[in-house]
Write an enzyme that holds these catalytic residues in place. Structure first.
Site, PDB file in Angstrom:
ATOM      1  N   TRP A  90     -10.491  -7.603   4.827  1.00  0.00           N
ATOM      2  CA  TRP A  90     -10.247  -7.790   3.452  1.00  0.00           C
ATOM      3  C   TRP A  90     -11.411  -8.285   2.649  1.00  0.00           C
ATOM      4  O   TRP A  90     -11.340  -7.608   1.571  1.00  0.00           O
ATOM      5  CB  TRP A  90      -8.894  -8.737   3.502  1.00  0.00           C
ATOM      6  CG  TRP A  90      -7.636  -8.121   4.025  1.00  0.00           C
ATOM      7  CD1 TRP A  90      -7.039  -8.504   5.105  1.00  0.00           C
ATOM      8  CD2 TRP A  90      -7.005  -6.831   3.570  1.00  0.00           C
ATOM      9  NE1 TRP A  90      -5.885  -7.752   5.396  1.00  0.00           N
ATOM     10  CE2 TRP A  90      -5.978  -6.607   4.519  1.00  0.00           C
ATOM     11  CE3 TRP A  90      -7.229  -5.962   2.573  1.00  0.00           C
ATOM     12  CZ2 TRP A  90      -5.036  -5.657   4.434  1.00  0.00           C
ATOM     13  CZ3 TRP A  90      -6.362  -4.975   2.478  1.00  0.00           C
ATOM     14  CH2 TRP A  90      -5.173  -4.683   3.548  1.00  0.00           C
ATOM     15  N   ASP A 161      -9.008 -15.569  -1.271  1.00  0.00           N
ATOM     16  CA  ASP A 161      -7.953 -14.643  -0.997  1.00  0.00           C
ATOM     17  C   ASP A 161      -7.261 -15.218   0.013  1.00  0.00           C
ATOM     18  O   ASP A 161      -7.582 -15.424   1.202  1.00  0.00           O
ATOM     19  CB  ASP A 161      -8.399 -13.259  -0.586  1.00  0.00           C
ATOM     20  CG  ASP A 161      -7.270 -12.412  -0.033  1.00  0.00           C
ATOM     21  OD1 ASP A 161      -6.104 -12.763  -0.102  1.00  0.00           O
ATOM     22  OD2 ASP A 161      -7.574 -11.083   0.192  1.00  0.00           O
ATOM     23  N   LYS A 185       3.067 -11.342   3.162  1.00  0.00           N
ATOM     24  CA  LYS A 185       2.554 -11.995   4.644  1.00  0.00           C
ATOM     25  C   LYS A 185       3.344 -13.103   4.858  1.00  0.00           C
ATOM     26  O   LYS A 185       4.096 -13.287   5.690  1.00  0.00           O
ATOM     27  CB  LYS A 185       1.055 -12.253   4.597  1.00  0.00           C
ATOM     28  CG  LYS A 185       0.411 -11.020   4.286  1.00  0.00           C
ATOM     29  CD  LYS A 185       0.358  -9.648   5.095  1.00  0.00           C
ATOM     30  CE  LYS A 185      -0.074  -8.600   4.570  1.00  0.00           C
ATOM     31  NZ  LYS A 185      -1.720  -8.469   4.039  1.00  0.00           N
TER      32      LYS A 185
HETATM   33  C1  LIG Z   1      -2.312  -7.878   3.120  1.00  0.00           C
HETATM   34  C2  LIG Z   1      -3.636  -8.337   2.829  1.00  0.00           C
HETATM   35  C3  LIG Z   1      -4.267  -7.718   1.735  1.00  0.00           C
HETATM   36  C4  LIG Z   1      -3.716  -6.586   0.822  1.00  0.00           C
HETATM   37  O1  LIG Z   1      -2.492  -6.802   0.097  1.00  0.00           O
HETATM   38  P1  LIG Z   1      -1.940  -5.903  -0.859  1.00  0.00           P
HETATM   39  O2  LIG Z   1      -0.774  -6.626  -1.269  1.00  0.00           O
HETATM   40  O3  LIG Z   1      -1.385  -4.652   0.077  1.00  0.00           O
HETATM   41  O4  LIG Z   1      -2.867  -5.329  -1.765  1.00  0.00           O
HETATM   42  C5  LIG Z   1      -5.458  -8.275   1.106  1.00  0.00           C
HETATM   43  N1  LIG Z   1      -6.058  -9.434   1.629  1.00  0.00           N
HETATM   44  C6  LIG Z   1      -5.372 -10.037   2.706  1.00  0.00           C
HETATM   45  C7  LIG Z   1      -5.872 -11.295   3.315  1.00  0.00           C
HETATM   46  C8  LIG Z   1      -4.213  -9.581   3.392  1.00  0.00           C
HETATM   47  O5  LIG Z   1      -3.905  -9.976   4.359  1.00  0.00           O
END
Ligand SMILES: *Cc1c(COP(=O)(O)O)cnc(C)c1O
Length: 351
Positions: A90, A161, A185
């Site tokens: 990511w 993030d 998540k």
């Molecule tokens: C799933 C995830 C993303 C992407 O998320 P989207 O909502 O599909 O854009 C980005 N960063 C992390 C750490 C993730 O687990």
């Protein structure tokens, strides 16, 4: 999703109590929805102790749109350099998008060790005039997690993030310029991304930015600059309430998450010649436990026998293979216990 939250959503699906219609039939300007939005915000503020120096925004476009919005607001059109720590898939994607907006430097990349760890402060150097320092607290695919925040010099906003460990443990928001997470998540259904951003950073976006990409518009409009994802915000609010009322806050949640993941790591360690853990000990994720098996055949067998035991979604991400057991907030202790027992039996039978 916690079962009790799904049940509440089911109960209220046809008619939101007191509203005479479903939430999905209601305008986002209806006071009943505005109350729901404020309630979700307040629960998040209370769980993370967020004061009014920060805005809490509910946006769309997933975590992925933040990969672009962050540099578009903070470095686009300036000569500032944004610095990134890359500890997995990511973070790498975030760098790719940021490069389209401005000057980007990767000051740490764990690629050579196949993303099995996170750096210590001594492993990288942040410039005093950096636009911001960016990292991903939990790399979902590789299963590596920062146990504490990276260090950034005073004046360099730290941006995180936290998509896959948001609300899984307490944190000190004052260390951050911004922290964001897509909900799907650990915090709710897909469709909404929570952005917690210090107010002095909100005004950085230039007027020529597409309106949706400018944090300022969302902050001024209380997340109603355009129609927000009402149902996702509603469900997220219920999950936050569940954390406050049923779990008892983030200290209790963190303790439970520690317990769940430790059960699985203990089995990996007890059968070290059979299971190969991906992350090095110091950096093991409490959300995503990743490991491999001695052969592709055994991997397939593991997944199919697990599925017969109602243990689902264990196959690792296609980019790394192996097994990934995600034990997010909503996974009860019993779920982790069942998997740990299955893993022990499987290793004994096949090892
Ligand atoms: C799933 C995830 C993303 C992407 O998320 P989207 O909502 O599909 O854009 C980005 N960063 C992390 C750490 C993730 O687990």
């Amino acid at each position: 999703m916690p079962l009790s939250v799904l049940q509440q959503l089911q109960d209220e699906m046809l008619c939101l109590p007191g509203a005479g219609c479903s939430l999905m039939e209601m305008s986002h300007r209806d006071q009943a929805f505005i109350d729901i939005l404020h309630d979700a915000e307040n629960s998040i503020r209370s769980l993370l102790n967020i004061n009014d120096d920060y805005a809490v925004l509910f946006l769309q476009g997933g975590a992925t749109l933040q990969f672009s919005m962050i540099p578009a607001n903070l470095i686009r059109g300036t000569d500032k350099v944004a610095q990134y720590l890359v500890t997995g898939a990511w973070g790498k994607k975030a760098v790719g998008e940021a490069k389209k907006e401005g000057n980007v430097e990767v000051i740490y990349d764990a690629k050579e060790s196949n993303y099995n760890h996170v750096p210590k402060a001594a492993d990288y150097q942040v410039r005093d005039d950096a636009g911001y320092l960016y990292y991903c607290s939990n790399e979902t695919i590789q299963g590596v997690q920062f146990q504490e925040e990276p260090e950034s010099p005073a004046g360099v906003p730290l941006i995180c993030d936290a998509s896959s460990d948001f609300l899984s443990r307490p944190l000190d928001i004052r260390k951050y310029g911004m922290l964001y997470a897509c909900a799907q998540k650990n915090a709710g259904p897909a469709g909404v991304t929570v952005v917690i951003v210090r107010r002095d950073l909100i005004d950085a976006g230039q007027p020529d930015l597409p309106g949706y990409l400018n944090y300022k518009n969302h902050a001024e409009a209380d997340s109603e600059w355009n129609t927000p994802p009402t149902f996702a915000i509603y469900a997220l609010g219920k999950v936050a309430r569940w954390l406050v009322d049923d779990i008892g806050g983030l200290d209790a949640m963190a303790k439970l998450n520690q317990e769940k993941s430790q059960l699985l790591y203990d089995v990996v360690d007890a059968h070290g010649d059979f299971y190969q853990g991906h992350a090095v000990d110091c950096c093991r994720s409490k959300m995503n436990v990743t490991f491999n098996l001695p052969s592709d055949e055994l991997l397939k067998k593991f997944v199919s026998e697990a599925s017969a035991h109602n243990l689902a979604s264990l196959k690792g991400h296609r980019s790394v293979g192996g097994i990934r057991a995600s034990v997010y907030n909503a996974m009860p202790l019993e779920g982790a216990q069942t998997l740990a027992k299955f893993m022990t039996d499987f290793a004994k039978k096949n090892g």
